[in-house]
Motif scaffolding. Structure first.
Motif, PDB file in Angstrom:
ATOM      1  N   CYS A 164       4.723  -3.950  -0.259  1.00 23.84           N
ATOM      2  CA  CYS A 164       5.124  -5.209  -0.892  1.00 23.84           C
ATOM      3  C   CYS A 164       6.536  -5.583  -0.438  1.00 23.84           C
ATOM      4  O   CYS A 164       7.443  -4.754  -0.461  1.00 23.84           O
ATOM      5  N   CYS A 178       9.044  -5.028  -3.567  1.00 22.19           N
ATOM      6  CA  CYS A 178       9.347  -3.759  -4.245  1.00 22.19           C
ATOM      7  C   CYS A 178       9.027  -2.533  -3.407  1.00 22.19           C
ATOM      8  O   CYS A 178       9.298  -1.416  -3.831  1.00 22.19           O
ATOM      9  N   CYS A 222      -0.136  -6.182  -5.117  1.00 23.95           N
ATOM     10  CA  CYS A 222       0.913  -5.189  -5.368  1.00 23.95           C
ATOM     11  C   CYS A 222       0.685  -4.591  -6.755  1.00 23.95           C
ATOM     12  O   CYS A 222       0.798  -5.301  -7.757  1.00 23.95           O
ATOM     13  N   ASP A 261       4.028  -4.968  -8.954  1.00 22.92           N
ATOM     14  CA  ASP A 261       4.352  -6.321  -9.419  1.00 22.92           C
ATOM     15  C   ASP A 261       3.168  -6.985 -10.111  1.00 22.92           C
ATOM     16  O   ASP A 261       3.295  -8.091 -10.638  1.00 22.92           O
TER      17      ASP A 261
HETATM   18 ZN   LIG Z   1       5.709  -5.315  -5.347  1.00 25.29          ZN
END
Ligand SMILES: [Zn+2]
Ligand SMILES: [Zn+2]
Length: 871
Positions: free
Chosen positions: A222, A225, A203, A206
């Motif tokens: 993801c 998020c 990701c 992240d």
């Molecule tokens: Zn993420």
């Protein structure tokens, strides 16, 4: 408001009560009634309903008395009610209440039924959820997490739930993650944890790798998020979950929702087929897996993923430039772009050829990005006549199409003129020795054509029966700070070795400046933390700086609740033997392919290491639906549509909020919040309060036997329904049944005020409070213990027993059909015979009118449910 108190409660307080069953209830009620009649107390009492006073009062008393402490008791049957623990990422929201308080009511019900109930709570404190919130607020994740835990504990106490706080477990506490690390070491020692370089999901927001389960949907975003993931080639730690792929498909003996079982089955994605070996012209083997070995004779080309190791070798010099360019553009795309269904198929010819092992045909090898290295072997045989995607590719690049399955009843398929691939049953053609073999729609070896071809391949030594899974090993490395350290050490001489168990836990450092994610593990940048010595040779060595996926922490939290402070073992054997397995697990279904799969794998792995017993951690699973905002959207701070439970508790009291959450939706479905609806529930609660605290408005009048019998019938019918509904998580109908019964009780008192002096009235109100106690624990305790002076606590009373005879209807209503149409309904005694029902039907005025004085042709009484008259 001050008013005369109707009963004389103080008198009851000192009477010994032991309520075992209905009969003794009634005997005692008689005693109590006698006392009441002789007493003309005029005690003055504040009778207004003040949840903000009584709720904290009882919460404090229950806690001081350790009322909900669960300890092993070999005499009583146990019931382990587990509900998913929250991430401490902020305030407690209404969704937490919805997921926790109805299961709390059910746990309380089981307890009243005589079970020794364990209902623990804790915090899933490591991981992206808490850490991302901390980043947003620019507070160190440890500080942020523990602040939240402190606040959420307080908020949870306002629920009045029967959590046993002495069993609380917090996954970010060293006394907890010491054992998370210990489990990692056990998995490593048993060959179930390994390190591998692989193209993994990453990701970019992240800044960490994700497990495949944490990449959602066709969009491959993801789970946390919503950012589309990309692929990265990294060396990471994996758990060998695929070892259990087959066993995880078995749900025998556990009561789980079909939805979850189907979801996990699809996720594991078992397909039967064959692995077949093709050869390049240079003699290199190309392994492929196919679910359709019966179409092998129709394989007219092969396609390699751009990353396939043989691509460069099979590419001829004149095609090198085109293949190199194609590989370069494929690298830039995400898997989602590569696999999109509506995407125009692209590819390049390598100039190389493979030999089809069943007919020795020379077939071209192409490279195309729709074949992913991460599925199967990264190479496929293409059968354009019988696979839609291969067909599109063949048509675009002018490749041969040879039909090998002929559908029934149509002219023979022509590969040059077919407009679409044919993917169904038929008869094998153009297939050498297998012509005329029937190919059914069955998958795997149930299909006779597939079975026959696999046997043939095995004889020839060019293929074998094989099973392919979509399921992959669990990637658990995270390039983040806020997680349990992976307790592994690397030295040049001895490679990777686990930290010795007596040195666990490897603690997360508190003194870290650079904890925010950058794409590299923050622990790498700590000046000293990663430097250690090799556990084998004692030379300087480096710690693993990645941390563990938080789903590792939650794979065993139900075991830590058994003995959360034990510093010798992760959990105590005696506790395990008594409490496990979990009897009922409640929580969100969004975890279907993540936590709910991980912890099944984990349990099985532990079982094989001799740490746990049995095949499954949880017997019964039930999932609540979602509380949406009033605007039908998910609640979110950014939308400003969040319902704050604290505000509702202040306004209405926890009992009302609990009851409303059980009432406003079917728990397993969820619904949009309705802020007006809660008023109705609040009114019900206040009416219950008033029933016990205010004098009846009508003048006392004696109740007839009939009225008393009706009251008892309603009470026991309701008790029967409520008992059934608690068992079946039908919380909304429990509340509506109780609301209806309250109306009946009020009606009885209005019709005959003196009914309150009968033992049946006492029985009715006792049963009422007991049925309501799991839902609204505070008001019922207050009315039971303080108003009625009954023995503390109502939550230690036995669940009342249904008096089946009392619950039986006196009379029943039966519809009467005339020539197939319902024309009337008659009321007869529940004991009426068929003949009596028949004459009652014929005596009906409406029936008489239709008959016009004539005799009916036929009268049929169907099991006291219907009278059918033909005229
Ligand atoms: Zn993420
Ligand atoms: Zn070493």
């Amino acid at each position: 408001m001050k008013a005369l108190f109707f009963y004389a409660p103080s008198l009851f307080k000192y009477m010994p009560h032991k309520l075992q069953n209905l009969e003794s209830d009634i005997d005692q009620n008689e005693e109590r009634m006698a006392e009441t009649k002789n007493n003309t107390s005029t005690e003055v009492k504040d009778i207004s309903y003040q949840p903000n006073i009584i709720e904290p009062k009882w919460q404090a008393k229950w806690e001081a008395d350790k009322l909900y402490r669960s300890v092993i008791d070999e005499i009583r049957p146990k019931h382990y009610a587990l509900t998913m623990l929250p991430y401490p990422s902020g305030d407690l929201h209404i969704g937490h209440w919805f997921s926790m308080t109805p299961p709390d009511a059910r746990a309380r019900f089981k307890r009243m039924q005589g079970y020794n109930v364990l209902f623990p709570m804790g915090f899933d404190a490591f991981g992206l959820n808490a850490e991302n919130a901390a980043i947003k607020h620019n507070i160190h994740p440890k500080k942020w997490t523990y602040q939240n835990i402190e606040r959420m504990r307080k908020q949870m106490r306002t629920m009045g739930a029967m959590f046993d706080w002495e069993r609380e477990a917090v996954s970010a506490d060293p006394e907890y993650y010491r054992w998370t690390e210990w489990f990692f070491v056990q998995l490593y020692k048993h060959g179930l944890a390994y390190r591998k370089k692989a193209a993994v999901d990453w990701c970019p927001k992240d800044n960490t790798t994700l497990a495949r389960e944490q990449v959602k949907g066709d969009e491959r975003v993801c789970e946390r998020c919503g950012t589309p993931v990309i692929k990265k080639e990294l060396e990471q730690w994996f758990f060998k979950a695929t070892k259990y792929a087959d066993e995880l498909l078995h749900f025998e003996g556990i009561d789980w929702p079909d939805f979850i079982k189907v979801s996990q089955t699809n996720w594991i994605g078992r397909s039967e087929g064959a692995s077949v070996t093709f050869k390049t012209e240079a003699g290199d083997s190309i392994e492929i897996f196919t679910t359709r070995p019966d179409t092998l004779w129709g394989a007219t080309f092969m396609v390699f993923s751009p990353e396939h190791p043989l691509v460069d070798k099979v590419t001829t010099p004149e095609n090198q430039e085109a293949v190199r360019e194609y590989k370069a553009q494929a690298e830039k795309q995400t898997d989602i772009q590569r696999e999109a269904r509506d995407k125009e198929k692209t590819g390049v010819f390598t100039g190389g050829y493979a030999i089809n092992p069943v007919n020795q045909e020379r077939i071209p090898i192409w490279v195309a990005d729709y074949v992913l290295m991460s599925y199967g072997t990264g190479a496929i045989m293409a059968v354009p006549a019988h696979d839609e995607r291969d067909f599109a590719f063949a048509r675009k690049f002018g490749l041969k199409v040879i039909p090998v399955i002929q559908p029934d009843g149509v002219a023979e398929l022509n590969g040059d003129t077919m407009e679409t691939a044919y993917e169904h049953e038929g008869v094998m053609i153009n297939s050498g020795p297998f012509n005329d073999t029937r190919a059914t729609n069955d998958k795997g070896i149930k299909n006779p054509a597939i079975k026959a071809v696999i046997e043939y391949l095995q004889q020839k030594g060019t293929g074998k029966m094989d099973v392919n899974y979509r399921y992959r090993d669990w990637l658990i490395s995270r390039q983040r700070f806020w997680g349990a350290p992976i307790p592994m050490v690397y030295c040049e001489t001895h490679g990777w070795n686990p930290v010795p168990e007596d040195q666990l836990p490897v603690l997360l450092p508190d003194d870290i400046d650079q904890w925010k994610p950058t794409g590299e593990s923050p622990l790498k940048f700590h000046p000293t933390w990663k430097h250690t010595i090799c556990p084998i040779g004692g030379e300087p060595a480096i710690r693993e700086t990645d941390t563990m996926d938080t789903f590792m922490c939650s794979s065993w939290y139900h075991l830590r609740y058994l003995s959360p402070h034990n510093d010798k073992v992760p959990f105590d054997d005696a506790e395990y033997n008594y409490w496990m397995p979990v009897d009922t697990y409640t929580g969100g279904s969004e975890h279907a392919n993540m936590h709910l799969l991980y912890f099944r794998f984990f349990h099985k792995a532990l079982r094989d290491m001799g740490i746990t017993e049995g095949s499954e951690p949880v017997m019964q699973l039930r999932n609540q639906g979602m509380v949406l905002a009033e605007d039908n959207h998910k609640m979110s701070k950014s939308r400003g549509n969040v319902v704050a439970p604290d505000v509702l508790v202040q306004k209405y009291g926890a009992d009302t909020v609990r009851a409303y959450l059980m009432f406003f939706a079917r728990w397993q479905q969820g619904a949009p919040w309705d802020s007006n609806g809660i008023e109705g529930t609040a009114r019900w609660i206040r009416r219950v309060w008033a029933l016990f605290t205010e004098p009846p408005s009508t003048s006392p009048k004696a109740a007839s036997d009939e009225m008393i019998r009706t009251l008892r019938r309603r009470v026991h019918q309701t008790l029967k329904r409520v008992t059934h509904d608690f068992e079946n998580f039908e919380f909304n109908t429990i509340i509506s049944s109780l609301m209806e019964l309250l109306n009946e009780i009020y009606k009885a008192r209005e019709q005959a005020g003196a009914i309150v002096h009968t033992k049946e009235w006492m029985e009715a109100t006792d049963i009422y409070l007991k049925m309501m106690a799991p839902i609204a624990p505070h008001i019922t305790e207050e009315l039971w213990t303080n108003q009625l002076g009954r023995p503390y606590s109502i939550h230690q009373q036995r669940w009342p027993t249904v008096d089946e005879a009392a619950a039986k209807e006196d009379s029943i209503e039966i519809p009467v059909q005339i020539n197939g149409k319902v024309r009337d309904r008659i009321t007869v005694s529940a004991e009426a015979s068929e003949d009596e029902i028949k004459s009652a039907a014929l005596a009906s005025e409406i029936v008489q009118k239709h008959l016009e004085g004539k005799e009916p042709k036929k009268v049929i009484v169907a099991q006291k449910k219907l009278v059918s008259i033909v005229i």
